[in-house]
Motif scaffolding. Structure first.
Motif, PDB file in Angstrom:
ATOM      1  N   ARG A 324      -0.118   9.702  -6.104  1.00  0.00           N
ATOM      2  CA  ARG A 324      -0.894   8.475  -6.690  1.00  0.00           C
ATOM      3  C   ARG A 324      -0.146   8.070  -8.032  1.00  0.00           C
ATOM      4  N   ASP A 325       1.195   8.074  -7.812  1.00  0.00           N
ATOM      5  CA  ASP A 325       1.835   7.286  -8.604  1.00  0.00           C
ATOM      6  C   ASP A 325       2.381   5.915  -8.195  1.00  0.00           C
ATOM      7  N   TRP A 326       1.467   4.986  -8.075  1.00  0.00           N
ATOM      8  CA  TRP A 326       1.528   3.666  -7.278  1.00  0.00           C
ATOM      9  C   TRP A 326       2.582   2.898  -7.638  1.00  0.00           C
ATOM     10  N   HIS A 327       2.795   2.532  -9.015  1.00  0.00           N
ATOM     11  CA  HIS A 327       3.712   1.641  -9.199  1.00  0.00           C
ATOM     12  C   HIS A 327       5.250   2.304  -8.887  1.00  0.00           C
ATOM     13  N   THR A 328       5.556   3.448  -9.129  1.00  0.00           N
ATOM     14  CA  THR A 328       6.709   4.000  -8.912  1.00  0.00           C
ATOM     15  C   THR A 328       6.911   3.940  -7.199  1.00  0.00           C
ATOM     16  N   ALA A 329       6.123   4.102  -6.412  1.00  0.00           N
ATOM     17  CA  ALA A 329       5.784   4.088  -4.891  1.00  0.00           C
ATOM     18  C   ALA A 329       5.989   2.607  -4.578  1.00  0.00           C
ATOM     19  N   VAL A 330       5.636   1.670  -5.189  1.00  0.00           N
ATOM     20  CA  VAL A 330       5.867   0.340  -5.040  1.00  0.00           C
ATOM     21  C   VAL A 330       7.286   0.056  -5.227  1.00  0.00           C
ATOM     22  N   ASP A 331       7.737   0.569  -6.443  1.00  0.00           N
ATOM     23  CA  ASP A 331       9.246   0.169  -6.582  1.00  0.00           C
ATOM     24  C   ASP A 331      10.112   0.923  -5.645  1.00  0.00           C
ATOM     25  N   HIS A 332      10.016   1.995  -5.376  1.00  0.00           N
ATOM     26  CA  HIS A 332      11.230   2.799  -4.047  1.00  0.00           C
ATOM     27  C   HIS A 332      10.915   2.014  -2.935  1.00  0.00           C
ATOM     28  N   LEU A 333       9.479   1.904  -2.304  1.00  0.00           N
ATOM     29  CA  LEU A 333       9.394   1.097  -1.105  1.00  0.00           C
ATOM     30  C   LEU A 333       9.846  -0.223  -0.912  1.00  0.00           C
ATOM     31  N   THR A 334       9.941  -1.089  -2.089  1.00  0.00           N
ATOM     32  CA  THR A 334      10.457  -2.275  -2.309  1.00  0.00           C
ATOM     33  C   THR A 334      11.978  -2.362  -2.226  1.00  0.00           C
ATOM     34  N   VAL A 335      12.645  -1.547  -2.916  1.00  0.00           N
ATOM     35  CA  VAL A 335      14.002  -1.322  -2.996  1.00  0.00           C
ATOM     36  C   VAL A 335      14.656  -0.919  -1.588  1.00  0.00           C
ATOM     37  N   GLY A 336      13.551   0.136  -1.040  1.00  0.00           N
ATOM     38  CA  GLY A 336      14.324   0.557   0.339  1.00  0.00           C
ATOM     39  C   GLY A 336      13.998  -0.331   1.374  1.00  0.00           C
ATOM     40  N   LEU A 337      12.921  -0.978   1.361  1.00  0.00           N
ATOM     41  CA  LEU A 337      12.901  -2.110   2.512  1.00  0.00           C
ATOM     42  C   LEU A 337      13.622  -3.197   2.278  1.00  0.00           C
ATOM     43  N   ASP A 338      14.149  -3.670   1.089  1.00  0.00           N
ATOM     44  CA  ASP A 338      15.068  -4.554   1.036  1.00  0.00           C
ATOM     45  C   ASP A 338      16.462  -4.233   1.501  1.00  0.00           C
ATOM     46  N   ALA A 339      16.720  -3.071   1.667  1.00  0.00           N
ATOM     47  CA  ALA A 339      18.059  -2.439   2.271  1.00  0.00           C
ATOM     48  C   ALA A 339      17.971  -2.252   3.604  1.00  0.00           C
ATOM     49  N   LEU A 340      16.966  -1.868   4.126  1.00  0.00           N
ATOM     50  CA  LEU A 340      16.703  -1.376   5.503  1.00  0.00           C
ATOM     51  C   LEU A 340      17.113  -2.577   6.456  1.00  0.00           C
ATOM     52  N   PRO A 341      17.912  -2.285   7.408  1.00  0.00           N
ATOM     53  CA  PRO A 341      18.338  -3.446   8.317  1.00  0.00           C
ATOM     54  C   PRO A 341      17.074  -3.827   9.177  1.00  0.00           C
ATOM     55  N   ASP A 342      17.179  -5.141   9.595  1.00  0.00           N
ATOM     56  CA  ASP A 342      16.272  -5.491  10.459  1.00  0.00           C
ATOM     57  C   ASP A 342      16.138  -4.751  11.746  1.00  0.00           C
ATOM     58  N   ASP A 343      17.318  -4.201  12.002  1.00  0.00           N
ATOM     59  CA  ASP A 343      17.416  -3.457  13.594  1.00  0.00           C
ATOM     60  C   ASP A 343      16.370  -2.261  13.550  1.00  0.00           C
ATOM     61  N   TYR A 344      15.732  -1.725  12.386  1.00  0.00           N
ATOM     62  CA  TYR A 344      14.882  -0.766  12.384  1.00  0.00           C
ATOM     63  C   TYR A 344      13.337  -1.353  12.263  1.00  0.00           C
ATOM     64  N   ARG A 345      13.061  -2.430  13.262  1.00  0.00           N
ATOM     65  CA  ARG A 345      11.996  -2.845  13.054  1.00  0.00           C
ATOM     66  C   ARG A 345      10.639  -2.086  13.240  1.00  0.00           C
ATOM     67  N   ARG A 346      10.670  -1.023  13.930  1.00  0.00           N
ATOM     68  CA  ARG A 346       9.630  -0.072  14.049  1.00  0.00           C
ATOM     69  C   ARG A 346       9.519   0.580  12.284  1.00  0.00           C
ATOM     70  N   ASP A 347      10.459   1.088  11.936  1.00  0.00           N
ATOM     71  CA  ASP A 347      10.307   1.731  10.497  1.00  0.00           C
ATOM     72  C   ASP A 347      10.042   0.695   9.444  1.00  0.00           C
ATOM     73  N   LYS A 348      10.419  -0.674   9.728  1.00  0.00           N
ATOM     74  CA  LYS A 348      10.321  -1.690   8.437  1.00  0.00           C
ATOM     75  C   LYS A 348       8.721  -1.672   8.708  1.00  0.00           C
ATOM     76  N   THR A 349       8.078  -1.826   9.756  1.00  0.00           N
ATOM     77  CA  THR A 349       6.645  -2.108   9.874  1.00  0.00           C
ATOM     78  C   THR A 349       5.874  -1.006   9.323  1.00  0.00           C
ATOM     79  N   TRP A 350       6.321   0.214   9.585  1.00  0.00           N
ATOM     80  CA  TRP A 350       5.616   1.165   8.943  1.00  0.00           C
ATOM     81  C   TRP A 350       5.707   1.263   7.449  1.00  0.00           C
ATOM     82  N   TYR A 351       6.864   0.992   6.835  1.00  0.00           N
ATOM     83  CA  TYR A 351       7.114   1.139   5.411  1.00  0.00           C
ATOM     84  C   TYR A 351       6.471  -0.169   4.603  1.00  0.00           C
ATOM     85  N   ARG A 352       6.448  -1.209   5.332  1.00  0.00           N
ATOM     86  CA  ARG A 352       5.750  -2.240   4.843  1.00  0.00           C
ATOM     87  C   ARG A 352       4.147  -2.139   4.689  1.00  0.00           C
ATOM     88  N   THR A 353       3.599  -1.549   5.681  1.00  0.00           N
ATOM     89  CA  THR A 353       2.301  -1.128   5.777  1.00  0.00           C
ATOM     90  C   THR A 353       1.916  -0.160   4.396  1.00  0.00           C
TER      91      THR A 353
END
Length: 417
Positions: A324-353
């Motif tokens: 429940r450390d929501w701000h830290t979660a937002v930071d990590h997920l944002t950084v990870g998604l920015d670096a995740l290639p578009d080839d990983y469409r399924r994973d990008k969908t999951w982590y965006r949700t």
């Protein structure tokens, strides 16, 4: 509770759990959506907190019709969902998004790989090299299109691999068994991706046995890591930790990437259980292992191609969500998604949700709704059931907070249902 019953019970995970009389999942999901404690939920259904806990953990089954009626009345479960449950008992599928072609392994596979099939065909290294490449291509295709289109073709491909065993000799026979283990692990993952727990567990067991027979410690450990992931996805923190630990001690000599995978799975199990200090300690340990693994990617098994520091950053975000450390979660997920290639469409969908959920929980309702709504088309296409469930959870959080964006998101989800 801010949700209306209609909106609350539109959550597909709740609907599916009611349909199969899975009261543990009903309790866990209901509490996640409403923010109720086990004690408060127990007051609604006439159970004490220890009983609610036992039901959620699978230690107690609800078999009494009287108790079931109290749950239905206390939680306001719509009659239409109960009718869907009766339909499921008659062999109908209550939620079309959760349908999956039968993918359970059959006993004949084990007999054939043990040499029961008499074949005069000889196997050569070039054929096995080609099957290795084909499996790798299917793995990468699944990243882009999801698991549903590939289940049938991968089962047929495994049949082909197993049928080669009778014609293999010496080291080639070991390669066939190893290749069969890899196919079974991939089938297990696809079943897991579609929330078909029974098929996934069966395929992981089959893969683990074949990996041991072939002397493939990396695959044997990977199957335990993925079982830990499945336990985590079902909210079973203790089982997640135990399986991840078993991966480390039962399969020595594994690659650094596989070891790092086991450590981060144990960390996520501890995070799920609210044990923040142990979770963070293990995440730091996993970070070190994964950094060392990145120095020699050639030493990693082929199925670990996705496992790098970007992926690990996303896992840190998931652990932070459980804590429940929501701000830290937002930071990590944002950084990870920015670096995740578009080839990983399924994973990008999951982590965006997941990012949408973390943003909603951190009070950023407008940004949460923007991320969630942009994710709806992909979630409807390749993200069922997990991404789809997460979007419904995000909507419930927004509605509970009184944010108008929650109802807008629910409306969009219904348009794509």
């Amino acid at each position: 509770m801010g949700e209306t019953p209609e909106i609350l019970w539109s959550h597909p995970q709740l609907a599916a759990a009611v349909a199969r009389d899975d009261w543990g999942t009903v309790f866990r999901t209901y509490r996640k959506l409403t923010g109720l404690s086990q004690t408060k939920l127990g007051e609604r259904v006439g159970l004490v907190q220890p009983d609610v806990s036992d039901i959620e953990r699978g230690r107690r089954r609800v078999t009494s019709a009287e108790v079931q009626q109290r749950i239905v009345a206390g939680l306001g479960i719509p009659g239409t969902l109960q009718e869907a449950g009766a339909g499921a008992a008659a062999g109908q599928t209550p939620v079309s998004g959760l349908a999956l072609p039968s993918a359970m392994p059959d006993g004949d596979l084990m007999l054939r790989v043990a040499g029961a099939v008499d074949s005069s065909r000889r196997v050569d290294a070039a054929t096995l090299d080609w099957l290795d490449r084909l499996l790798a291509e299917h793995r990468r295709a699944e990243d882009q299109i999801g698991s549903r289109p590939l289940v049938t073709v991968m089962r047929r491909q495994l049949d082909t691999v197993v049928d080669l065993y009778a014609g293999a000799r010496g080291p080639l026979a070991d390669r066939v068994v190893r290749l069969a283990a890899e196919h079974a692990q991939f089938l297990a993952w696809m079943a897991q991706d579609q929330d078909d727990t029974a098929a996934a567990l069966s395929w992981y067991d089959r893969s683990h046995e074949w990996a041991l027979e072939a002397g493939d410690a990396d695959m044997a450990a990977t199957t335990l890591n993925m079982k830990a992931h499945m336990a985590w996805s079902k909210g079973r923190a203790d089982r997640c930790v135990r399986l991840a630990e078993a991966s480390r001690w039962s399969a020595p000599g594994t690659s650094l990437g596989v070891q790092g995978h086991a450590v981060q799975m144990a960390a996520r199990g501890h995070a799920l259980g609210g044990e923040s200090d142990e979770a963070r300690r293990l995440l730091d340990e996993a970070q070190d292992i994964i950094s060392r693994a990145a120095e020699h990617p050639e030493d990693e098994p082929v199925w670990m191609y996705f496992y790098d520091e970007t992926w690990f950053t996303l896992q840190r975000g998931m652990a932070a969500m459980h804590l429940r450390d929501w701000h830290t979660a937002v930071d990590h997920l944002t950084v990870g998604l920015d670096a995740l290639p578009d080839d990983y469409r399924r994973d990008k969908t999951w982590y965006r949700t997941c990012l949408a959920h973390a943003l909603a929980a951190s009070g950023e309702s407008a940004r949460s709704a923007t991320v969630a709504m942009a994710s709806v088309p992909d979630a409807a296409d390749i993200g069922r059931p997990h991404s789809w469930n997460e979007l419904h959870t995000t909507a419930a959080v927004l509605i509970r907070q009184g944010a108008k964006e929650g109802r807008l998101l629910i409306g969009l989800l219904r348009e794509h249902d």
